[in-house]
Design a protein around this motif. Structure first.
Motif, PDB file in Angstrom:
ATOM      1  N   GLU A  21     -14.582  26.995 -65.163  1.00 47.66           N
ATOM      2  CA  GLU A  21     -15.642  25.999 -65.344  1.00 47.66           C
ATOM      3  C   GLU A  21     -16.662  26.066 -64.212  1.00 47.66           C
ATOM      4  O   GLU A  21     -17.874  25.954 -64.441  1.00 47.66           O
ATOM      5  N   TYR A  22     -16.186  26.286 -62.971  1.00 49.30           N
ATOM      6  CA  TYR A  22     -17.114  26.365 -61.854  1.00 49.30           C
ATOM      7  C   TYR A  22     -17.898  27.677 -61.853  1.00 49.30           C
ATOM      8  O   TYR A  22     -19.063  27.708 -61.424  1.00 49.30           O
ATOM      9  N   LYS A  23     -17.320  28.752 -62.354  1.00 50.48           N
ATOM     10  CA  LYS A  23     -18.069  29.995 -62.517  1.00 50.48           C
ATOM     11  C   LYS A  23     -19.218  29.778 -63.508  1.00 50.48           C
ATOM     12  O   LYS A  23     -20.358  30.205 -63.270  1.00 50.48           O
ATOM     13  N   ARG A  24     -18.916  29.131 -64.620  1.00 52.09           N
ATOM     14  CA  ARG A  24     -19.944  28.889 -65.631  1.00 52.09           C
ATOM     15  C   ARG A  24     -21.029  27.948 -65.106  1.00 52.09           C
ATOM     16  O   ARG A  24     -22.217  28.148 -65.389  1.00 52.09           O
ATOM     17  N   ARG A  25     -20.619  26.971 -64.342  1.00 52.66           N
ATOM     18  CA  ARG A  25     -21.599  26.043 -63.760  1.00 52.66           C
ATOM     19  C   ARG A  25     -22.511  26.770 -62.775  1.00 52.66           C
ATOM     20  O   ARG A  25     -23.735  26.576 -62.777  1.00 52.66           O
ATOM     21  N   TYR A  26     -21.930  27.633 -61.960  1.00 53.16           N
ATOM     22  CA  TYR A  26     -22.729  28.375 -60.973  1.00 53.16           C
ATOM     23  C   TYR A  26     -23.686  29.333 -61.682  1.00 53.16           C
ATOM     24  O   TYR A  26     -24.836  29.489 -61.264  1.00 53.16           O
ATOM     25  N   LYS A  27     -23.239  29.966 -62.758  1.00 54.92           N
ATOM     26  CA  LYS A  27     -24.102  30.852 -63.531  1.00 54.92           C
ATOM     27  C   LYS A  27     -25.279  30.084 -64.113  1.00 54.92           C
ATOM     28  O   LYS A  27     -26.420  30.591 -64.133  1.00 54.92           O
ATOM     29  N   ALA A  28     -25.030  28.870 -64.608  1.00 56.43           N
ATOM     30  CA  ALA A  28     -26.113  28.061 -65.168  1.00 56.43           C
ATOM     31  C   ALA A  28     -27.150  27.716 -64.114  1.00 56.43           C
ATOM     32  O   ALA A  28     -28.351  27.665 -64.399  1.00 56.43           O
ATOM     33  N   PRO A 213     -18.316  31.072 -55.697  1.00 61.92           N
ATOM     34  CA  PRO A 213     -17.908  29.789 -55.121  1.00 61.92           C
ATOM     35  C   PRO A 213     -16.719  29.149 -55.819  1.00 61.92           C
ATOM     36  O   PRO A 213     -16.168  28.161 -55.324  1.00 61.92           O
ATOM     37  N   SER A 214     -16.281  29.695 -56.947  1.00 60.71           N
ATOM     38  CA  SER A 214     -15.217  29.042 -57.711  1.00 60.71           C
ATOM     39  C   SER A 214     -13.890  29.018 -56.966  1.00 60.71           C
ATOM     40  O   SER A 214     -13.041  28.166 -57.233  1.00 60.71           O
ATOM     41  N   TYR A 215     -13.693  29.942 -56.018  1.00 60.09           N
ATOM     42  CA  TYR A 215     -12.432  29.994 -55.293  1.00 60.09           C
ATOM     43  C   TYR A 215     -12.240  28.799 -54.359  1.00 60.09           C
ATOM     44  O   TYR A 215     -11.109  28.457 -54.018  1.00 60.09           O
ATOM     45  N   THR A 216     -13.325  28.207 -53.938  1.00 56.92           N
ATOM     46  CA  THR A 216     -13.236  27.067 -53.006  1.00 56.92           C
ATOM     47  C   THR A 216     -13.845  25.809 -53.611  1.00 56.92           C
ATOM     48  O   THR A 216     -14.265  24.917 -52.884  1.00 56.92           O
ATOM     49  N   SER A 217     -13.878  25.734 -54.933  1.00 58.42           N
ATOM     50  CA  SER A 217     -14.422  24.570 -55.634  1.00 58.42           C
ATOM     51  C   SER A 217     -13.294  23.824 -56.336  1.00 58.42           C
ATOM     52  O   SER A 217     -12.694  24.343 -57.283  1.00 58.42           O
ATOM     53  N   PHE A 218     -13.032  22.610 -55.862  1.00 57.77           N
ATOM     54  CA  PHE A 218     -11.943  21.801 -56.422  1.00 57.77           C
ATOM     55  C   PHE A 218     -12.442  20.469 -56.987  1.00 57.77           C
ATOM     56  O   PHE A 218     -11.715  19.774 -57.682  1.00 57.77           O
ATOM     57  N   ASP A 219     -13.680  20.125 -56.642  1.00 52.65           N
ATOM     58  CA  ASP A 219     -14.348  18.939 -57.172  1.00 52.65           C
ATOM     59  C   ASP A 219     -15.840  19.147 -56.933  1.00 52.65           C
ATOM     60  O   ASP A 219     -16.261  20.187 -56.413  1.00 52.65           O
ATOM     61  N   SER A 220     -16.660  18.167 -57.310  1.00 49.08           N
ATOM     62  CA  SER A 220     -18.115  18.328 -57.196  1.00 49.08           C
ATOM     63  C   SER A 220     -18.561  18.527 -55.754  1.00 49.08           C
ATOM     64  O   SER A 220     -19.477  19.318 -55.467  1.00 49.08           O
ATOM     65  N   LEU A 225     -20.693  22.361 -51.548  1.00 45.76           N
ATOM     66  CA  LEU A 225     -20.558  23.051 -50.260  1.00 45.76           C
ATOM     67  C   LEU A 225     -20.418  24.559 -50.465  1.00 45.76           C
ATOM     68  O   LEU A 225     -21.050  25.358 -49.768  1.00 45.76           O
ATOM     69  N   SER A 226     -19.593  24.925 -51.412  1.00 43.08           N
ATOM     70  CA  SER A 226     -19.358  26.347 -51.675  1.00 43.08           C
ATOM     71  C   SER A 226     -20.623  27.027 -52.182  1.00 43.08           C
ATOM     72  O   SER A 226     -20.908  28.178 -51.823  1.00 43.08           O
ATOM     73  N   SER A 227     -21.390  26.330 -53.003  1.00 44.33           N
ATOM     74  CA  SER A 227     -22.628  26.899 -53.533  1.00 44.33           C
ATOM     75  C   SER A 227     -23.644  27.134 -52.426  1.00 44.33           C
ATOM     76  O   SER A 227     -24.319  28.169 -52.396  1.00 44.33           O
ATOM     77  N   VAL A 228     -23.751  26.184 -51.517  1.00 43.89           N
ATOM     78  CA  VAL A 228     -24.666  26.355 -50.380  1.00 43.89           C
ATOM     79  C   VAL A 228     -24.224  27.522 -49.511  1.00 43.89           C
ATOM     80  O   VAL A 228     -25.044  28.321 -49.043  1.00 43.89           O
TER      81      VAL A 228
END
Length: 249
Positions: A21-28, A213-220, A225-228
């Protein structure tokens, strides 16, 4: 959000679904970015000719790239040192048991060799790369994805014992101990790959460090933080190496 981004070919546990889910969010949010497996698939698609012969080196349970591009290959063969690890593999025509430093195939057998999450486990990557060159046809290419040992996550992993690392991988990502093999990281930097490829007589088409960033994404909050962090220069927040090496024609 591109909910269809990254085709799923196997059942995912809850933690793996969260990561997807976080991979897809980052791609968007970053359309120019691609997940490392998708990036490698695109690199292979750009280079492969229909009717090619492909070898999956260290095939294990499956291969996302071959699943995505199966209609382009007239033959898909795998090799793995562990027969039990290949029991669920359904994307290949056949599997041979062997090691990458002594591949059980004649010279010039394949147009393409792929290897997913395997290079980090090689004790003798120099010997493996020479064998891969040997079984490639002239002009054939070797496509791989592997952890980047210069990244922060892999740096922390290398400080841990295998027992601690296995426990953390199971707790955070839902991976079972039996799926975690000994690691050496001897072909896991851009510099090391360039040196080993040159010694083996393989030319470099592409070798790049890729963020995820999905490896270190556990909540919003941790996702933000991971995206930055992925925007910072240097390899620390780029956990993957994606590459294509070619045997000269």
């Amino acid at each position: 959000m591109p909910m269809s981004y990254i085709t799923v070919y196997s059942d995912l546990n809850k933690k793996e679904r969260r990561q997807l889910e976080y991979k897809r969010r980052y791609k968007a949010e970053h359309p120019d970015w691609d997940d490392s497996m998708v990036m490698l698939t695109n690199l292979v698609r750009e280079r492969v000719r229909p009717g090619s012969f492909v070898l999956d080196a260290g095939c294990g349970h499956g291969n996302f790239v071959i699943d995505e591009l199966r209609t382009l290959f007239s033959s898909a063969v795998g090799v793995d040192a562990d027969a039990e690890a290949t029991g669920k593999n359904v994307c290949l025509d056949r599997v041979e048991i062997g090691t990458l430093d002594r591949l059980p195939f004649p010279d010039g057998s394949f147009d393409v060799v792929t290897s997913l999450w395997v290079l980090e486990h090689l004790k003798r990557p120099d010997a493996a790369f020479k064998e891969i060159r040997r079984v490639l046809k002239p002009g054939g290419f070797f496509a791989f994805v592997t952890p980047n040992k210069r990244s922060l996550l892999i740096g922390l992993r290398r400080l841990m014992t295998k027992r601690i690392a296995d426990a953390l991988l199971s707790r955070i990502y839902g991976r079972e101990d039996k799926d975690v093999f000994e690691v050496h990281y001897r072909a896991n930097s851009v510099r090391a790959l360039r040196a080993i490829a040159s010694e083996a007589g393989l030319h470099i088409d592409v070798v790049c460090e890729n963020p995820d960033p999905s490896y270190t994404s556990f909540d919003s909050f941790t996702y933000r933080l991971s995206s930055v962090a992925t925007l910072l220069p240097g390899p620390f927040f780029r956990p993957h190496l994606v590459g294509v090496l070619r045997r000269p024609a």
